[in-house]
Design an enzyme around this catalytic site. Structure first.
Site, mmCIF file in Angstrom:
data_model
loop_
_atom_site.group_PDB
_atom_site.id
_atom_site.type_symbol
_atom_site.label_atom_id
_atom_site.label_comp_id
_atom_site.label_asym_id
_atom_site.label_seq_id
_atom_site.Cartn_x
_atom_site.Cartn_y
_atom_site.Cartn_z
ATOM 1 N N GLY A 195 0.844 -1.180 0.000
ATOM 2 C CA GLY A 195 0.000 0.000 0.000
ATOM 3 C C GLY A 195 0.879 1.229 0.000
ATOM 4 C CE1 TYR A 196 3.688 2.864 -3.815
ATOM 5 C CE2 TYR A 196 1.788 1.441 -4.083
ATOM 6 C CZ TYR A 196 3.093 1.762 -4.375
ATOM 7 O OH TYR A 196 3.808 0.974 -5.224
ATOM 8 C CB ILE A 197 2.117 6.487 3.479
ATOM 9 C CG1 ILE A 197 2.165 5.180 4.301
ATOM 10 C CG2 ILE A 197 1.843 7.693 4.372
ATOM 11 C CD1 ILE A 197 3.313 5.098 5.276
#
Length: 154
Positions: free
Chosen positions: A28-30
């Site tokens: 996932g990506y912040i």
């Protein structure tokens, strides 16, 4: 500064053949306010935090650090927005290059991408017969973009 020099290609699954054992990846990506990508990845029993700068062709700054698996699970759940990228990664060594072949799942099912890291961006690279189009400069194929514009919507 660490640099990633990577080319990315689409793969013809009919020409690919057997791949052996792969490794499941969930990432996932912040969210960031810039073109920087901050990725949290669980790969098998290991976890990593990666910060990538803006692409300039096949080159970009990249910093990757191992992190505790439990921390990665919490980050994926609490800090990463939107859906997650799920894929199975296979590695093949051909002509002294390590090719990473990603077979995507979920909303990106049907997409197969091969990536290869190079020592310099002008390095000659013999292409295997299962490679089709190069997509290094096509931002649709960046994992961070596949979250919000998945392959199933193209």
């Amino acid at each position: 500064m660490a640099l990633e020099i990577e080319r990315k290609f689409l793969v013809d699954s009919q020409r690919l053949g057997a791949l052996g054992d792969g490794e499941m990846i969930c990432q996932g990506y912040i969210p960031t306010a810039t073109k920087t990508a901050v990725r949290v990845r669980i790969k098998g029993a290991n976890a990593y935090l990666t910060i990538k700068g803006e692409n300039r062709g096949a080159v970009r700054a990249e910093f990757e650090y191992p992190i505790p698996l439990a921390d990665a699970e919490i980050m994926l759940e609490q800090l990463c927005t939107g859906p997650k990228i799920e894929k199975t990664r296979y590695t093949l060594t051909l002509a002294s290059h390590c090719w990473e072949i990603d077979i995507f799942h979920g909303n990106n099912e049907g997409l197969i991408v091969a990536e290869v890291e190079l020592d310099n961006e002008h390095e000659a690279l013999p292409l295997p017969p299962w490679v089709t189009a190069e997509v290094t400069d096509d931002p649709r194929y960046y994992n961070v973009n596949l979250l919000h514009h998945p392959f199933c919507d193209w």
